[in-house]
Write an enzyme that holds these catalytic residues in place. Structure first.
Site, mmCIF file in Angstrom:
data_model
loop_
_atom_site.group_PDB
_atom_site.id
_atom_site.type_symbol
_atom_site.label_atom_id
_atom_site.label_comp_id
_atom_site.label_asym_id
_atom_site.label_seq_id
_atom_site.Cartn_x
_atom_site.Cartn_y
_atom_site.Cartn_z
ATOM 1 N N SER A 176 -13.004 -5.017 2.101
ATOM 2 C CA SER A 176 -14.061 -4.411 1.278
ATOM 3 C C SER A 176 -15.451 -4.871 1.710
ATOM 4 C CB SER A 176 -13.841 -4.707 -0.206
ATOM 5 O OG SER A 176 -12.622 -4.180 -0.657
ATOM 6 N N PRO A 177 -15.764 -4.858 3.017
ATOM 7 C CA PRO A 177 -17.084 -5.326 3.463
ATOM 8 C C PRO A 177 -18.216 -4.384 3.060
ATOM 9 C CG PRO A 177 -15.905 -4.329 5.288
ATOM 10 C CD PRO A 177 -14.926 -4.404 4.142
ATOM 11 N N LEU A 178 -17.862 -3.183 2.588
ATOM 12 C CA LEU A 178 -18.866 -2.250 2.085
ATOM 13 C C LEU A 178 -18.852 -2.192 0.555
ATOM 14 C CD1 LEU A 178 -18.420 0.612 4.707
ATOM 15 C CD2 LEU A 178 -20.267 -1.068 4.566
ATOM 16 N N GLY A 179 -18.325 -3.255 -0.072
ATOM 17 C CA GLY A 179 -18.307 -3.283 -1.532
ATOM 18 C C GLY A 179 -17.531 -2.127 -2.121
ATOM 19 N N ARG A 180 -16.336 -1.862 -1.554
ATOM 20 C CA ARG A 180 -15.498 -0.733 -1.980
ATOM 21 C C ARG A 180 -16.279 0.582 -1.928
ATOM 22 N NH1 ARG A 180 -10.909 -3.220 -3.469
ATOM 23 N NH2 ARG A 180 -11.081 -5.338 -4.288
ATOM 24 N N GLY A 181 -17.121 0.696 -0.905
ATOM 25 C CA GLY A 181 -17.902 1.915 -0.688
ATOM 26 C C GLY A 181 -19.234 1.943 -1.395
ATOM 27 N N HIS A 209 -0.168 -12.111 1.235
ATOM 28 C CA HIS A 209 -1.179 -11.320 0.541
ATOM 29 C C HIS A 209 -1.855 -12.103 -0.579
ATOM 30 C CE1 HIS A 209 -1.971 -6.734 0.010
ATOM 31 N NE2 HIS A 209 -3.079 -7.427 -0.074
ATOM 32 N N TYR A 253 0.845 -1.186 0.000
ATOM 33 C CA TYR A 253 0.000 0.000 0.000
ATOM 34 C C TYR A 253 0.883 1.240 0.000
ATOM 35 C CZ TYR A 253 -3.620 -3.316 1.534
ATOM 36 O OH TYR A 253 -4.483 -4.386 1.649
#
Length: 325
Positions: A213-218, A134, A59
């Site tokens: 990404s539990p929010l679907g990448r926002g 990773h 990152y």
């Protein structure tokens, strides 16, 4: 916040953690970084009980670990459960599958052994609590990569090790070499693939499952209603699910989340996260944010327990249009 454990014998952590990637990499790339605010968000997460802090050497590259290291000064390191990753590098080529554009896989033992020292230096610590591979390198026997990961534990540089985006077969193979404490993979209402195999296996084996990404990448927050809503240099512009036709179709999933949010008096983000938490005893999502406001919103999801009816409504949400990568 409610707590669980990082694996059967691992440390206590909040049921929601914090992913730090977007503070320095991939999202809103045209926007000016605000490291001071990001430091405040990381420290705020720890104070609110979201103690699992996740980063990776790729990152930035490297700058996110440096940022996290600064945030964990002044006594915060002892209060955090720190996770970082190795095995991806920035490149113009890509080896293997399931990899973001511009990254290549490197699971060579020598690379892993060298990388842990760099990570520890940038993070300002003598050990990480969880060191993750990773991606599994298709050109390196997993036993060799995993042996190098295990060496970090033997050397006291990592308390535990885990895998990211691994199959059940790969997890089983790794277990023959050294215990697997956690598995990190994408999981949300628009990425449910691992619910049929990896999540139940982790539950059976007492491993933590860490959804990124539990929010679907926002997307599941309702923030994006068209492709043009994405910032100009944002990585999501290159992902299939955010292309205009797919995005429009996928708004049906967002509407289902909104319907439940209205029923329970919560935000869409809280409902989407609460659904993820409900998928297992040691399922610990790591949503990312650079905003103190959204941090608090996410953390409050740890106290939201959805009813069976609410969960069923979400389970029956439409499947997404478009691949992940």
């Amino acid at each position: 916040m409610r707590t669980t454990t990082l694996g059967t014998n691992g440390p206590d952590v909040g049921v929601i953690g914090l992913g730090c990637m977007g503070m320095s990499y991939a999202y809103d790339m045209d926007a000016e970084r605000d490291d001071a605010t990001s430091v405040a968000v990381i420290r705020g997460a720890i104070e609110l009980g979201a103690t699992l802090i996740d980063t990776a050497d790729v990152y930035g590259p490297y700058t996110n670990e440096e940022l996290v290291g600064r945030a964990l000064q002044d006594g915060y390191r002892d209060r955090a459960v720190l996770s970082t990753k190795v095995g991806l590098e920035v490149s113009t080529a890509s080896r293997g599958s399931g990899t973001l554009p511009g990254l290549t896989v490197n699971g060579r033992p020598g690379h892993i052994r060298e990388s842990i020292d760099g990570s520890l230096q940038r993070l300002g610590t003598d050990h990480v609590d969880l060191y993750l591979l990773h991606r599994v390198d298709p050109q390196v026997p997993l036993e060799e990569s995993w042996g190098a990961m295990a060496q970090a534990v033997q050397d006291g540089k990592a308390r535990a090790i885990g895998l990211s985006e691994a199959s059940v077969e790969q997890i089983r193979l790794a277990q023959t070499v050294h215990p697997v404490t956690a598995v990190q993979s994408e999981l949300s209402l628009w990425t449910r693939d691992r619910l049929s195999d990896v999540v139940p296996y982790c539950e059976e084996q007492g491993m933590a499952f860490l959804p990124f990404s539990p929010l679907g990448r926002g997307f599941l927050t309702g923030r994006f209603t068209s492709f043009d809503d994405l910032p100009a240099d944002d990585m999501r512009r290159r992902l299939p699910r955010f292309q205009q036709d797919n995005l429009k179709a996928n708004l049906a999933i967002v509407q289902r989340v909104r319907d439940v949010a209205e029923r329970v008096g919560a935000t869409p983000a809280q409902v989407a996260l609460a659904w993820v938490v409900a998928q297992g005893r040691r399922v610990i999502p790591i949503p990312g944010t650079k905003s103190p406001k959204y941090l608090r919103d996410n953390v409050m999801a740890g106290e939201l327990q959805l009813s069976g009816e609410d969960l069923a409504m979400l389970d029956n949400a439409p499947l997404p249009e478009g691949g992940r990568y």
